[in-house]
Design a protein around this motif. Structure first.
Motif, PDB file in Angstrom:
ATOM      1  N   THR A   1      -2.786   4.430  -8.500  1.00 16.57           N
ATOM      2  CA  THR A   1      -2.159   3.704  -7.407  1.00 16.57           C
ATOM      3  C   THR A   1      -0.709   4.135  -7.242  1.00 16.57           C
ATOM      4  OG1 THR A   1      -1.506   1.910  -8.884  1.00 16.57           O
ATOM      5  CG2 THR A   1      -3.627   1.692  -7.791  1.00 16.57           C
TER       6      THR A   1
ATOM      7  N   HIS B   1      -4.280   4.094  -2.827  1.00 19.09           N
ATOM      8  CA  HIS B   1      -5.264   4.380  -3.889  1.00 19.09           C
ATOM      9  C   HIS B   1      -6.334   5.276  -3.285  1.00 19.09           C
ATOM     10  CE1 HIS B   1      -6.603   0.629  -1.956  1.00 19.09           C
ATOM     11  NE2 HIS B   1      -5.527   0.063  -2.455  1.00 19.09           N
TER      12      HIS B   1
ATOM     13  N   CYS C   1      -0.125  -3.462  -8.126  1.00 22.36           N
ATOM     14  CA  CYS C   1      -1.418  -3.236  -7.486  1.00 22.36           C
ATOM     15  C   CYS C   1      -2.320  -2.533  -8.507  1.00 22.36           C
ATOM     16  CB  CYS C   1      -1.215  -2.360  -6.259  1.00 22.36           C
ATOM     17  SG  CYS C   1      -2.694  -1.575  -5.595  1.00 22.36           S
TER      18      CYS C   1
ATOM     19  N   CYS D   1       0.043  -0.423  -1.055  1.00 26.27           N
ATOM     20  CA  CYS D   1      -0.366   0.341  -2.226  1.00 26.27           C
ATOM     21  C   CYS D   1      -1.370   1.403  -1.786  1.00 26.27           C
ATOM     22  CB  CYS D   1      -1.000  -0.609  -3.242  1.00 26.27           C
ATOM     23  SG  CYS D   1      -1.642   0.178  -4.729  1.00 26.27           S
TER      24      CYS D   1
END
Lengths: 113, 116
Positions: free
Chosen positions: A4, A24, A88, A22
């Protein structure tokens, strides 16, 4: 576990809405997105969790686009007490086992009077 | 509601001494996790236990060991302490059911270890 990326820090004035995004990119199909809040010298505290679309609770909202490659934590009308580090995390479902929570570099939110 | 209990809350040791940190999970929680958080750093996973068996291992030094007991409490044993071991040590717990579950963990208040 998916990696992340979050902003290192953010400033906001009291009463404003704060959105922390965030990234990812390598999230897996069975991964959930979880946000924790940590005050200085205290243990992280669960805020919200989601899989897709939008989740809302009494503390925050979590927006997850269809591709799930990012998520945004939204804190409505922040106060000074919301000054903390926000993490996160992305991790899989667990069936009959355990899971490891890997903390990346969180976002330090500073709320200004 | 009951929370995760950690003891002691503060501990001061000399270099090369040993330390034992204790964690009492939330009642009915069967999984315990240990994390280390150095000054200004993010929490780092050390080790976890599920149903009294080690379930995963992270960046835990060989000088450290841990176990989970029959009442589900856990102890982290640290030997030959070094200055760099000074940190906050968090314990977390959850209940991993035999079905879809997610990684919500409940963290304790932490033990602040200072090595002089």
């Amino acid at each position: 576990l998916a990696k992340t990326t979050q902003p290192i820090s953010m400033d906001s004035y009291e009463g404003q809405e704060v959105n922390i995004t965030c990234s990812h990119n390598n999230i897996a199909t069975n991964d959930y997105i979880t946000w924790y809040q940590q005050f200085p010298s205290q243990g992280p505290r669960f805020i919200i969790q989601g899989y897709k679309t939008k989740v809302t609770n009494e503390v925050a909202s979590l927006f997850i686009p269809a591709d799930r490659k990012s998520s945004t934590l939204s804190l409505p009308r922040v106060s000074l007490s919301d000054t903390a580090v926000y993490y996160c995390l992305v991790g899989p479902w667990v069936i009959g086992g355990y899971q490891k929570v890997t903390f990346g570099t969180g976002t330090k939110l500073q709320v200004i009077p | 509601a009951a929370g995760v209990i950690q003891s002691p809350r503060h501990l001061i040791k000399e270099k090369r001494e040993t330390a034992t940190l204790k964690c009492y999970p939330i009642p009915r929680h069967d999984t315990v996790y240990w994390y280390q958080q150095g000054p200004g750093q993010d929490p780092q996973f050390l080790i976890s236990f599920y149903e009294k068996m080690q379930s995963d291992k992270g960046s835990i030094p060989d000088r450290f060991s841990a176990q989970q007991f029959s009442d589900y409490h856990s102890e982290l044993n640290m030997s030959s302490l070094e200055l760099g071991d000074s940190a906050l040590y968090f314990c977390a717990s959850n209940y991993v059911v035999a079905g879809p579950s997610t990684d919500t963990q409940y963290f304790g208040p932490g033990t602040r270890l200072t090595v002089l």
